[in-house]
Design a protein around this motif. Structure first.
Motif, PDB file in Angstrom:
ATOM      1  N   VAL A  44       0.828  -1.200   0.000  1.00 53.46           N
ATOM      2  CA  VAL A  44       0.000   0.000   0.000  1.00 53.46           C
ATOM      3  C   VAL A  44       0.865   1.253   0.000  1.00 53.46           C
ATOM      4  O   VAL A  44       0.569   2.236  -0.668  1.00 53.46           O
ATOM      5  N   PHE A  45       1.973   1.196   0.704  1.00 51.48           N
ATOM      6  CA  PHE A  45       2.825   2.370   0.854  1.00 51.48           C
ATOM      7  C   PHE A  45       3.974   2.408  -0.160  1.00 51.48           C
ATOM      8  O   PHE A  45       4.630   3.421  -0.302  1.00 51.48           O
ATOM      9  N   ALA A  46       4.162   1.282  -0.836  1.00 53.61           N
ATOM     10  CA  ALA A  46       5.388   1.141  -1.610  1.00 53.61           C
ATOM     11  C   ALA A  46       5.528   2.156  -2.734  1.00 53.61           C
ATOM     12  O   ALA A  46       6.589   2.704  -2.951  1.00 53.61           O
ATOM     13  N   SER A  47       4.455   2.410  -3.469  1.00 52.13           N
ATOM     14  CA  SER A  47       4.593   3.226  -4.667  1.00 52.13           C
ATOM     15  C   SER A  47       4.382   4.715  -4.390  1.00 52.13           C
ATOM     16  O   SER A  47       4.326   5.502  -5.300  1.00 52.13           O
ATOM     17  N   GLN A  48       4.248   5.108  -3.179  1.00 53.33           N
ATOM     18  CA  GLN A  48       3.875   6.488  -2.903  1.00 53.33           C
ATOM     19  C   GLN A  48       4.969   7.307  -2.249  1.00 53.33           C
ATOM     20  O   GLN A  48       4.834   8.506  -2.105  1.00 53.33           O
ATOM     21  N   ALA A  49       6.023   6.648  -1.797  1.00 55.88           N
ATOM     22  CA  ALA A  49       7.111   7.390  -1.167  1.00 55.88           C
ATOM     23  C   ALA A  49       8.333   7.354  -2.081  1.00 55.88           C
ATOM     24  O   ALA A  49       8.701   6.288  -2.580  1.00 55.88           O
ATOM     25  N   TYR A  50       8.930   8.506  -2.284  1.00 55.25           N
ATOM     26  CA  TYR A  50      10.067   8.593  -3.196  1.00 55.25           C
ATOM     27  C   TYR A  50      11.169   9.445  -2.581  1.00 55.25           C
ATOM     28  O   TYR A  50      10.888  10.373  -1.825  1.00 55.25           O
ATOM     29  N   GLU A  51      12.394   9.086  -2.960  1.00 60.54           N
ATOM     30  CA  GLU A  51      13.510   9.959  -2.618  1.00 60.54           C
ATOM     31  C   GLU A  51      14.026  10.560  -3.925  1.00 60.54           C
ATOM     32  O   GLU A  51      14.365   9.825  -4.862  1.00 60.54           O
ATOM     33  N   LEU A  52      14.069  11.867  -3.973  1.00 62.11           N
ATOM     34  CA  LEU A  52      14.532  12.552  -5.194  1.00 62.11           C
ATOM     35  C   LEU A  52      15.848  13.258  -4.912  1.00 62.11           C
ATOM     36  O   LEU A  52      15.973  13.970  -3.898  1.00 62.11           O
TER      37      LEU A  52
ATOM     38  N   VAL B 102       6.062  12.074  -0.020  1.00 57.21           N
ATOM     39  CA  VAL B 102       4.996  11.065  -0.084  1.00 57.21           C
ATOM     40  C   VAL B 102       3.875  11.648  -0.925  1.00 57.21           C
ATOM     41  O   VAL B 102       3.389  12.748  -0.640  1.00 57.21           O
ATOM     42  N   LEU B 103       3.481  10.907  -1.949  1.00 54.36           N
ATOM     43  CA  LEU B 103       2.526  11.448  -2.916  1.00 54.36           C
ATOM     44  C   LEU B 103       1.141  10.842  -2.732  1.00 54.36           C
ATOM     45  O   LEU B 103       1.002   9.710  -2.248  1.00 54.36           O
ATOM     46  N   GLU B 104       0.145  11.596  -3.135  1.00 45.97           N
ATOM     47  CA  GLU B 104      -1.240  11.125  -3.007  1.00 45.97           C
ATOM     48  C   GLU B 104      -1.495   9.916  -3.901  1.00 45.97           C
ATOM     49  O   GLU B 104      -2.125   8.956  -3.491  1.00 45.97           O
ATOM     50  N   ASP B 105      -1.010   9.990  -5.143  1.00 46.93           N
ATOM     51  CA  ASP B 105      -1.228   8.899  -6.091  1.00 46.93           C
ATOM     52  C   ASP B 105      -0.175   8.988  -7.195  1.00 46.93           C
ATOM     53  O   ASP B 105       0.708   9.853  -7.160  1.00 46.93           O
ATOM     54  N   GLY B 106      -0.300   8.110  -8.176  1.00 48.41           N
ATOM     55  CA  GLY B 106       0.688   8.056  -9.246  1.00 48.41           C
ATOM     56  C   GLY B 106       0.747   9.350 -10.064  1.00 48.41           C
ATOM     57  O   GLY B 106       1.818   9.785 -10.492  1.00 48.41           O
ATOM     58  N   ASP B 107      -0.411   9.996 -10.271  1.00 48.84           N
ATOM     59  CA  ASP B 107      -0.445  11.235 -11.063  1.00 48.84           C
ATOM     60  C   ASP B 107       0.362  12.347 -10.402  1.00 48.84           C
ATOM     61  O   ASP B 107       0.927  13.217 -11.085  1.00 48.84           O
ATOM     62  N   ALA B 108       0.418  12.305  -9.086  1.00 47.15           N
ATOM     63  CA  ALA B 108       1.115  13.369  -8.364  1.00 47.15           C
ATOM     64  C   ALA B 108       2.601  13.381  -8.701  1.00 47.15           C
ATOM     65  O   ALA B 108       3.256  14.424  -8.611  1.00 47.15           O
ATOM     66  N   LEU B 109       3.124  12.208  -9.099  1.00 48.40           N
ATOM     67  CA  LEU B 109       4.546  12.148  -9.463  1.00 48.40           C
ATOM     68  C   LEU B 109       4.810  12.998 -10.716  1.00 48.40           C
ATOM     69  O   LEU B 109       5.834  13.667 -10.814  1.00 48.40           O
ATOM     70  N   TYR B 110       3.848  12.943 -11.668  1.00 46.82           N
ATOM     71  CA  TYR B 110       4.005  13.768 -12.878  1.00 46.82           C
ATOM     72  C   TYR B 110       3.957  15.254 -12.516  1.00 46.82           C
ATOM     73  O   TYR B 110       4.720  16.065 -13.036  1.00 46.82           O
ATOM     74  N   ASP B 111       3.024  15.620 -11.620  1.00 43.81           N
ATOM     75  CA  ASP B 111       2.928  17.018 -11.179  1.00 43.81           C
ATOM     76  C   ASP B 111       4.252  17.463 -10.565  1.00 43.81           C
ATOM     77  O   ASP B 111       4.747  18.558 -10.834  1.00 43.81           O
ATOM     78  N   LEU B 112       4.804  16.573  -9.751  1.00 42.44           N
ATOM     79  CA  LEU B 112       6.050  16.914  -9.048  1.00 42.44           C
ATOM     80  C   LEU B 112       7.202  17.100 -10.046  1.00 42.44           C
ATOM     81  O   LEU B 112       7.957  18.078  -9.968  1.00 42.44           O
ATOM     82  N   THR B 113       7.299  16.160 -10.979  1.00 41.49           N
ATOM     83  CA  THR B 113       8.412  16.275 -11.936  1.00 41.49           C
ATOM     84  C   THR B 113       8.242  17.517 -12.819  1.00 41.49           C
ATOM     85  O   THR B 113       9.219  18.178 -13.173  1.00 41.49           O
ATOM     86  N   ASN B 114       6.992  17.849 -13.147  1.00 43.33           N
ATOM     87  CA  ASN B 114       6.746  19.083 -13.908  1.00 43.33           C
ATOM     88  C   ASN B 114       7.231  20.303 -13.132  1.00 43.33           C
ATOM     89  O   ASN B 114       7.865  21.206 -13.684  1.00 43.33           O
ATOM     90  N   THR B 115       6.923  20.306 -11.831  1.00 43.41           N
ATOM     91  CA  THR B 115       7.347  21.426 -10.983  1.00 43.41           C
ATOM     92  C   THR B 115       8.870  21.523 -10.967  1.00 43.41           C
ATOM     93  O   THR B 115       9.444  22.610 -11.081  1.00 43.41           O
TER      94      THR B 115
ATOM     95  N   ILE C 132      15.382   9.419  -9.123  1.00 40.74           N
ATOM     96  CA  ILE C 132      14.127   9.244  -8.360  1.00 40.74           C
ATOM     97  C   ILE C 132      14.099   7.785  -7.909  1.00 40.74           C
ATOM     98  O   ILE C 132      14.149   6.872  -8.734  1.00 40.74           O
ATOM     99  N   ASP C 133      14.056   7.575  -6.592  1.00 40.07           N
ATOM    100  CA  ASP C 133      14.026   6.203  -6.056  1.00 40.07           C
ATOM    101  C   ASP C 133      12.738   5.985  -5.270  1.00 40.07           C
ATOM    102  O   ASP C 133      12.421   6.774  -4.369  1.00 40.07           O
ATOM    103  N   ALA C 134      12.028   4.926  -5.643  1.00 41.40           N
ATOM    104  CA  ALA C 134      10.854   4.555  -4.837  1.00 41.40           C
ATOM    105  C   ALA C 134      11.340   3.984  -3.512  1.00 41.40           C
ATOM    106  O   ALA C 134      12.278   3.186  -3.487  1.00 41.40           O
ATOM    107  N   ILE C 135      10.726   4.430  -2.435  1.00 37.09           N
ATOM    108  CA  ILE C 135      11.132   3.912  -1.114  1.00 37.09           C
ATOM    109  C   ILE C 135      10.272   2.698  -0.793  1.00 37.09           C
ATOM    110  O   ILE C 135       9.043   2.785  -0.788  1.00 37.09           O
ATOM    111  N   GLN C 136      10.939   1.570  -0.579  1.00 36.23           N
ATOM    112  CA  GLN C 136      10.218   0.340  -0.234  1.00 36.23           C
ATOM    113  C   GLN C 136      10.073   0.266   1.284  1.00 36.23           C
ATOM    114  O   GLN C 136      11.060   0.073   1.981  1.00 36.23           O
TER     115      GLN C 136
END
Lengths: 267, 383
Positions: B245-253, B289-302, B313-317
Motif C-alpha cells: 500500500v505504501f510502496a509506490s507512494q514514497a520517493y527519494e529525489l 509522499v505522494l497522493e497517487d501516481g499522477d502526483a509524481l508527474y505534477d512533481l516532476t513538472n514542478t 528518483i528512487d521509490a522507497i520500499q
C-alpha cells in the motif's frame, strides 16, 4: 459417543490428571530438598519449644497431657499443611507463570485444584508421620497408631480444612500476597483443635474439631474407627463434604472475579 | 508428526473458522473512568493460518489474546475456538488450544524437559501412552532430545524457551497462541526457534495467533498481520499488502543542484515532504509522499520548471516496521482528535463507522490521506 463411554472417558482422564499431578508434586517435593527438610526441622523445633518450654514452666501438667499435646500437634501440622498448601500453590504457580496453564486444563480448574489438594493431603501424611515419629521418639510417649483409624480421621479432618484452604486460595488468586493474613489462621486452627466437642457436641460442626476429638480418643484411648457412634462418623464425613463444597464455591467466584479483573496470572 | 486423536461431543460446524471473534470488548475501571483495553474487535481466522498481532505497549494485544483464551472475562463479545465458545465451554475449547504466554516462565524449571511435556499433555487430557511418540518427535524437532532428562533450570534461555513452546505443543492443540515467543532470545536462538516453528506449523497445518514486537518474526512467520492500537484493530492484511500500500507512494529525489526557494515552497505546499537535505556540495535531496501516481508527474513538472536537473528518483520500499509506525501514529492522532470530539460524534463513531473500518477504507483508498472524524480528507504525513 455414548454417555457411558463419555463418563468412562471422563473418569479415565481425571485419573490420568491425578496421576500426573501426584508425580509432579512428588518430584517437586524431592527436587526442593532444602525446602522439605527445613520445613520438617522447623516443625520439629516448634514442637520442642512447646514440649521443653512447657515442661520448664508447667512441669507435671505437661507430662500428664503429653499424649494430647502430641496428637494435637500432629493434627495441627497436618491441618496447616492442608490449609496452606493450596494457597501457597496458587501463589507459587502464579510466580512461576504456570497458573494460567493450569486454568486451561480440559478437566476444569476447580477439579484440578481439588486433585492438587488431595495429592497435598496424601503427601502431607508422609511428612506428618515423620513428625509424629520424631515427637514420640523425643518424648518416649508411645501412642496407638492404628492406621485404619488414624488415617481416615485425619484425612477427613484435613479435608474440612481444605475447604478453608480453597477460601484463602480464592483470595490469593484475586489479591495475590495474602500470606500474612492466612498465617493468622494458624492460631485459629489451634482453637479448632482444642474446641471442647466432648462437652459441647455442636462444636463438631466446625472444621477440624470433630476430627480432633475423635483422633484424641483413637490415639490416646485406642478407640477404633468402627467403635465410634454413627453420629460422630456422620458429623466427621458431613463436615468433610460441606466445607470443601463451600470453599470450592467461593474459589470459583474468586477465579471468575480475577478473570474479570484480568489478574489471574498476576503475582 | 501426528497430533493425539480425541473425539469431541460438540461437533464442529463445516467451514467454521479456526478462530472467530465477534465484538470482543474488555473495559476496566480506571481513575478517569472506563478504559477500553479491547474495543469491539471482530475477525476470523481460517484453519492453517498464522496471524501476527502487532501493536505498541498498551495497545491491547495481551488482553485480547487472554480474552480469546478465556483467561480474562470480556465485557462483551464472543470467541469461538475450533467452533467452541471458549467462555461458555472452556474445558471443551481447551481440547483444541495451546498457549505460550510467559515465555520461558511457562514451564516448571525443576522438572525435566520430558516431565514438563508429559505434565502439560496430561492437563489437556492425554494419557502418556498416547503422546509418548509425539513427545519424542517434538524433542527431536526442537533439538531437545539430548536434554530430555535435564531439569529446565540447567538449560540456556533459548533452550528454556524451546521447552516452553514444546510443552505448549505437547497438548496436541490445533490452535496456538504465542505471546512474544522470541522475547529475550539472542538473534541466533530467535532465528532457530522461528525456523522450527514455521516448519512445524506448515507440517501440522496449525492455526497460530502470534504477538511480537519483533517485526522479523512477524514478517517471517505470519500469513496475515493485525495491527492494534488503543484496543482496536487498525489494520488487518497480509504483510505484502500492508507494505505494498505504501510502496509506490514514497520517493527519494536527488537533484543535480540547488532548488530555488520558490520551487521548494511550491513542493511543500502541494505534497507531503518528509525530509529535506542539502549536501555540502550544494545538492538538494528530499523525500516526498505522494497522493497517487499522477502526483509524481505534477512533481516532476514542478521540478523541470526550476531548471535544475533531476539526478535520480528512487521509490522507497517500506518495511513492516515503517508501516506499523505509520498506522499506529496515524491512529494515535485519530484517537487524539476523537478524544477532543463531542460526545455525540463519538457515539456516531461507535454506532456507524468504527475506526478499524475507517482504516480499512483508508487502505483501500491508498492509505495516503488521513480522514478526520468529520470526514475531511487531509494530506497525510509519514513520521
Amino acid at each position: 459417543m455414548s454417555l457411558a463411554t463419555e463418563r468412562r472417558g471422563r473418569a479415565f482422564t481425571t485419573a490420568n490428571l491425578a496421576r500426573a499431578v501426584f508425580i509432579k508434586q512428588l518430584i517437586l517435593l524431592v527436587r526442593y530438598p532444602i525446602n522439605l527438610l527445613s520445613g520438617l526441622l522447623t516443625m520439629y523445633v516448634f514442637f520442642l519449644i512447646i514440649f521443653l518450654g512447657g515442661q520448664s514452666v508447667a512441669g507435671e501438667a505437661v507430662a500428664d497431657n503429653l499424649a494430647g499435646i502430641i496428637v494435637g500437634f500432629f493434627l495441627w501440622y497436618m491441618a496447616w499443611s492442608a490449609f496452606s498448601d493450596l494457597t501457597w500453590n496458587v501463589t507459587r504457580e502464579a510466580q512461576w507463570g504456570t497458573l494460567e496453564q493450569l486454568y486451561m486444563t480440559t478437566e476444569g480448574f476447580e477439579l484440578l485444584m481439588l486433585v492438587k489438594s488431595a495429592v497435598n493431603v496424601l503427601l502431607s501424611f508422609l511428612t506428618g508421620f515423620v513428625i509424629l515419629a520424631l515427637m514420640m521418639l523425643t518424648t518416649w510417649e508411645w501412642l496407638t497408631v492404628d492406621v485404619l483409624t488414624v488415617v481416615p480421621i485425619v484425612a477427613l479432618g484435613m479435608w474440612s480444612v481444605v475447604g478453608i484452604g480453597f477460601l484463602f486460595g480464592g483470595l490469593a488468586i484475586v489479591y495475590k500476597r495474602i500470606e500474612n493474613v492466612f498465617q493468622i489462621l494458624a492460631f485459629g486452627l489451634i482453637a479448632l483443635i482444642g474446641a471442647p466437642v466432648d462437652a459441647t457436641p455442636e462444636l463438631g460442626l466446625l472444621p477440624l474439631s470433630q476430627a480432633s476429638y475423635m483422633l484424641s480418643l483413637a490415639m490416646e484411648e485406642g478407640v477404633r474407627l468402627w467403635e465410634f457412634s454413627p453420629t460422630d462418623l456422620t458429623l466427621l464425613v458431613g463436615v468433610a463434604i460441606v466445607y470443601p463444597l463451600l470453599g470450592v464455591g467461593f474459589f470459583r467466584l474468586a477465579q471468575r472475579r480475577a478473570r474479570r479483573l484480568g489478574v489471574l496470572g498476576h503475582y | 508428526m501426528s497430533r493425539p486423536e480425541r473425539s469431541s461431543t460438540e461437533p464442529r460446524e463445516q467451514d467454521e473458522p479456526a478462530i472467530r471473534v465477534d465484538g470482543l470488548t474488555k473495559a476496566y475501571d480506571g481513575p478517569a473512568g472506563k478504559i477500553r483495553a479491547v474495543d469491539d474487535v471482530s475477525f476470523s481466522v481460517d484453519p492453517g493460518t498464522v496471524v501476527g498481532v502487532l501493536g505498541p505497549n498498551g495497545a491491547g494485544k495481551t488482553t485480547m489474546i487472554k480474552s480469546m483464551l478465556g483467561l480474562i472475562v470480556p465485557t462483551a463479545g464472543e470467541v469461538r475456538l475450533a467452533g467452541v465458545d471458549v467462555h461458555a465451554h472452556p474445558s471443551k475449547a481447551y481440547e483444541h488450544v495451546g498457549a505460550m504466554l510467559e515465555g520461558a516462565r511457562n514451564v516448571y524449571w525443576r522438572l525435566t524437559v520430558r516431565e514438563n511435556l508429559d505434565f502439560f499433555a496430561s492437563l489437556a487430557g492425554h494419557p502418556l501412552s498416547a503422546v509418548r511418540e509425539r513427545h519424542d518427535e517434538l524433542l527431536a524437532t526442537f533439538g531437545l532430545a539430548e536434554k530430555a532428562d535435564e531439569t529446565v533450570n540447567e538449560l540456556s534461555r533459548g533452550m528454556k524457551q524451546k521447552v516452553s513452546l514444546a510443552s505448549t505443543l505437547s497438548r496436541g492443540a490445533s490452535v496456538l497462541f504465542l505471546d512474544e515467543p522470541t522475547l529475550g532470545l539472542d538473534v541466533e536462538s530467535s532465528l532457530e526457534l522461528r525456523r522450527e516453528l514455521r516448519g512445524l506449523v506448515d507440517r501440522e497445518s496449525m492455526t497460530v495467533v502470534l504477538s511480537s514486537h519483533d517485526m522479523d518474526v512477524i514478517e517471517e512467520l505470519c500469513d496475515r498481520v493485525m495491527i492494534m492500537n488503543d484496543g482496536r484493530v487498525i489494520a488487518d492484511d497480509t504483510v505484502e499488502n500492508l507494505t505494498g500500500v505504501f510502496a509506490s507512494q514514497a520517493y527519494e529525489l536527488t537533484m543535480a543542484g540547488r532548488l530555488p526557494e520558490t520551487t521548494r515552497t511550491q513542493i511543500e505546499r502541494e505534497h507531503t515532504v518528509e525530509r529535506w537535505e542539502r549536501t555540502p556540495d550544494g545538492v538538494d535531496r528530499f523525500e516526498v509522499v505522494l497522493e497517487d501516481g499522477d502526483a509524481l508527474y505534477d512533481l516532476t513538472n514542478t521540478l523541470e520548471g526550476s531548471r535544475v536537473t533531476i539526478a535520480s528518483i528512487d521509490a522507497i520500499q517500506p518495511d513492516l516496521e515503517s508501516v506499523f509506525l505509520e498506522l499506529t501514529n496515524r491512529a494515535g492522532s485519530f484517537a487524539d482528535s476523537r478524544s477532543r470530539a463531542p460526545d455525540d460524534e463519538r457515539r456516531a463513531d461507535r454506532d456507524g463507522s468504527e475506526p478499524q473500518k475507517r482504516e480499512a477504507r483508508l487502505r483501500r483508498d491508498g492509505g495516503r490521506s488521513d480522514t478526520s472524524p468529520d470526514g475531511e480528507r487531509r494530506g497525510g504525513g509519514r513520521r
